[in-house]
Design a protein around this motif. Structure first.
Motif, mmCIF file in Angstrom:
data_model
loop_
_atom_site.group_PDB
_atom_site.id
_atom_site.type_symbol
_atom_site.label_atom_id
_atom_site.label_comp_id
_atom_site.label_asym_id
_atom_site.label_seq_id
_atom_site.Cartn_x
_atom_site.Cartn_y
_atom_site.Cartn_z
ATOM 1 N N ARG A 39 2.370 10.851 -3.636
ATOM 2 C CA ARG A 39 3.082 10.365 -4.240
ATOM 3 C C ARG A 39 3.977 11.371 -5.220
ATOM 4 N NH1 ARG A 39 4.014 6.863 -9.040
ATOM 5 N NH2 ARG A 39 4.563 8.004 -10.290
ATOM 6 N N THR A 40 3.115 12.929 -4.416
ATOM 7 C CA THR A 40 3.830 13.948 -4.511
ATOM 8 C C THR A 40 5.446 13.887 -3.276
ATOM 9 O OG1 THR A 40 1.984 15.473 -5.508
ATOM 10 C CG2 THR A 40 3.883 17.010 -4.824
ATOM 11 N N GLU A 41 4.932 13.498 -2.054
ATOM 12 C CA GLU A 41 6.196 14.021 -1.561
ATOM 13 C C GLU A 41 7.253 12.762 -2.038
ATOM 14 O OE1 GLU A 41 6.369 13.074 3.642
ATOM 15 O OE2 GLU A 41 4.966 12.443 2.139
ATOM 16 N N GLY A 77 7.602 6.960 6.345
ATOM 17 C CA GLY A 77 6.478 6.620 7.623
ATOM 18 C C GLY A 77 5.099 6.755 7.091
ATOM 19 N N ASP A 78 5.466 7.970 6.158
ATOM 20 C CA ASP A 78 3.992 7.885 5.999
ATOM 21 C C ASP A 78 3.366 6.996 4.812
ATOM 22 O OD1 ASP A 78 4.035 10.696 7.277
ATOM 23 O OD2 ASP A 78 4.606 12.032 5.344
ATOM 24 N N MET A 79 4.091 6.537 4.345
ATOM 25 C CA MET A 79 3.425 5.244 3.407
ATOM 26 C C MET A 79 3.871 4.545 4.511
ATOM 27 S SD MET A 79 2.949 6.187 0.692
ATOM 28 C CE MET A 79 3.065 4.653 -0.262
ATOM 29 N N SER A 80 3.875 3.863 5.664
ATOM 30 C CA SER A 80 3.665 2.652 6.509
ATOM 31 C C SER A 80 2.360 3.020 7.216
ATOM 32 C CB SER A 80 4.623 2.648 7.767
ATOM 33 O OG SER A 80 6.619 2.526 6.679
ATOM 34 N N LEU A 81 2.298 4.063 7.471
ATOM 35 C CA LEU A 81 0.978 4.833 8.335
ATOM 36 C C LEU A 81 -0.581 4.474 6.783
ATOM 37 C CD1 LEU A 81 -1.162 5.430 10.216
ATOM 38 C CD2 LEU A 81 -0.099 8.096 10.318
ATOM 39 N N ALA A 82 -0.079 4.942 6.464
ATOM 40 C CA ALA A 82 -1.461 4.852 5.043
ATOM 41 C C ALA A 82 -1.689 3.302 4.463
ATOM 42 C CB ALA A 82 -0.714 4.905 3.555
ATOM 43 N N TRP A 149 -0.016 3.597 -6.655
ATOM 44 C CA TRP A 149 0.569 4.648 -7.391
ATOM 45 C C TRP A 149 1.882 5.022 -6.632
ATOM 46 C CZ3 TRP A 149 -1.657 9.572 -7.300
ATOM 47 C CH2 TRP A 149 -1.380 10.541 -8.459
ATOM 48 N N ALA A 150 1.095 5.618 -4.792
ATOM 49 C CA ALA A 150 1.865 6.320 -4.715
ATOM 50 C C ALA A 150 3.108 5.881 -4.229
ATOM 51 C CB ALA A 150 1.072 7.060 -3.228
ATOM 52 N N ARG A 151 3.326 3.909 -3.721
ATOM 53 C CA ARG A 151 3.642 3.800 -3.435
ATOM 54 C C ARG A 151 5.257 3.649 -4.637
ATOM 55 N NH1 ARG A 151 5.646 0.180 0.304
ATOM 56 N NH2 ARG A 151 7.099 -1.199 0.168
ATOM 57 N N VAL A 169 -0.726 -6.505 2.418
ATOM 58 C CA VAL A 169 -2.616 -6.740 1.973
ATOM 59 C C VAL A 169 -2.895 -5.585 1.357
ATOM 60 C CG1 VAL A 169 -4.188 -6.482 3.328
ATOM 61 C CG2 VAL A 169 -2.659 -8.457 4.192
ATOM 62 N N ALA A 170 -2.087 -3.863 1.654
ATOM 63 C CA ALA A 170 -2.939 -3.072 1.444
ATOM 64 C C ALA A 170 -2.263 -2.466 -0.522
ATOM 65 C CB ALA A 170 -2.072 -2.092 2.190
ATOM 66 N N THR A 171 -1.240 -3.730 -1.108
ATOM 67 C CA THR A 171 -1.447 -3.748 -2.366
ATOM 68 C C THR A 171 -1.514 -4.592 -3.582
ATOM 69 O OG1 THR A 171 1.001 -4.728 -1.427
ATOM 70 C CG2 THR A 171 0.804 -1.953 -1.797
ATOM 71 N N GLY A 172 -2.953 -4.829 -2.451
ATOM 72 C CA GLY A 172 -2.946 -6.236 -4.621
ATOM 73 C C GLY A 172 -4.285 -6.419 -3.475
ATOM 74 N N PRO A 173 -5.569 -7.749 -4.774
ATOM 75 C CA PRO A 173 -6.704 -7.824 -4.296
ATOM 76 C C PRO A 173 -6.713 -8.046 -2.951
ATOM 77 C CG PRO A 173 -5.726 -8.991 -5.530
ATOM 78 C CD PRO A 173 -4.379 -8.392 -5.500
ATOM 79 N N ALA A 174 -5.729 -8.704 -1.792
ATOM 80 C CA ALA A 174 -6.389 -9.369 -0.899
ATOM 81 C C ALA A 174 -7.324 -8.087 -0.027
ATOM 82 C CB ALA A 174 -4.963 -9.557 0.511
#
Length: 319
Positions: A39-41, A77-82, A149-151, A169-174
């Motif tokens: 989030r800071t980055e 790239g860091d967000m894609s890895l997360a 939140w970070a995205r 998948v990562a951003t929801g209840p899935a």
């Protein structure tokens, strides 16, 4: 003694799997710290310049040595890895549930020992299933919320879109639904196979297969929107998930990818040129939640089915 303190079977399950709880808790803490750092980055990336000019212009710095030597943020790239780590975390749950939580206990005979200590198989199974489900629900929900939140700190700097598999998948209840499915499939495999490694492998394969199949059919979970332009091909917004694009013949037939360079024109393509009508089939950005909820419902239904089958297997063997 407090009535809220863990007792009996609950306390036993927590003690037996305390190492897994410590490892998962440490992973969750590290992942939360990493997402806060992202989030800071992202905030720094949102305010840093991405281009230069000679001479400098308002808001655009000078192309000097300092600009080119400045460290560039790898926020996309860091967000894609997360997203990849969070989206495929259910596979680790499937492996653990099948190989350790259920298959391992069936193979070692500790489950049968517990059933002889005034404990019914159904109660044993329900407790072994409920406690990890609580941990999965809390942990996966936290990771998904922190990722969103970070995205949101620098959405314009991201190279991946909402419909990319890992991001979706990562951003929801899935992701939570897949975690619960992995647990249920692991339990079913453990009770059926009764051996640690085969049960873990089966649970891993089945969970991965469901994830791949949902990715394959995700665009069909909600009705897409068709956009038609006359005289020239238009452009969709950056948030649109484009499924198809082509020309419309005078008879109304859609010709997919009619005029791509290097691709032979299909029958009717040249006829469609005279019509000068283009079409695009897509999911706009506001289709994220309908598709997300449909997929979550499907996966939760599969998890419920696996749980019911596991109870039936347990009852059949110990009737």
């Amino acid at each position: 003694m407090s009535t809220l303190a863990p007792r009996g079977l609950t306390w036993t399950v927590l003690r037996v799997h305390r190492r897994a709880l410590l490892i998962s808790g440490a992973f969750l803490a590290l992942a939360a710290v990493a997402l806060v750092w992202l989030r800071t980055e992202g905030r720094e990336a949102a305010t840093s310049p991405t281009s230069c000019a000679t001479p400098a212009r308002p808001g655009v710095p000078l192309c000097d040595a300092a600009f080119f030597q400045a460290p560039l943020s790898d926020f996309p790239g860091d967000m894609s890895l997360a997203a990849t780590v969070i989206a495929w975390l259910p596979l680790a749950v499937a492996l653990y549930a099948g190989a350790v939580l259920f298959g391992g206990e069936m193979e070692r005979g500790t489950a049968r020992l517990a059933w002889t200590q005034s404990m019914t198989p159904g109660r044993w199974f329900a407790t072994k299933l409920a406690l990890p489900a609580v941990v999965i629900t809390a942990g996966f929900s936290l990771l998904s919320l922190l990722y969103r939140w970070a995205r949101g700190s620098a959405p314009r700097r991201l190279s991946d879109r909402w419909y990319y598999t890992d991001v979706f998948v990562a951003t929801g209840p899935a992701v939570l639904a897949y975690g619960l499915l992995a647990l249920a499939v692991g339990a079913l495999a453990g009770l059926l196979v009764r051996r640690a490694l085969p049960a873990g492998g089966i649970a891993l394969a089945v969970t991965g297969l469901v994830m791949v199949l949902c990715e394959r059919w995700r665009s069909d979970f909600w009705t897409p929107v068709e956009q038609v332009w006359k005289n020239s091909r238009g452009e969709l917004g950056n948030s649109a998930w484009q499924l198809d694009m082509g020309l419309i013949t005078p008879s109304g037939r859609r010709i997919h990818d009619c005029l791509q360079p290097g691709v032979p024109a299909p029958p009717g393509c040249y006829e469609a040129r005279s019509a000068r009508q283009w079409y695009a089939l897509h999911h706009p950005g506001d289709h994220f939640w309908p598709i997300q909820l449909v997929e979550t419902g499907i996966v939760l239904a599969l998890a419920a089915l696996a749980t019911v089958l596991a109870f039936r297997v347990l009852r059949r063997h110990h009737a």
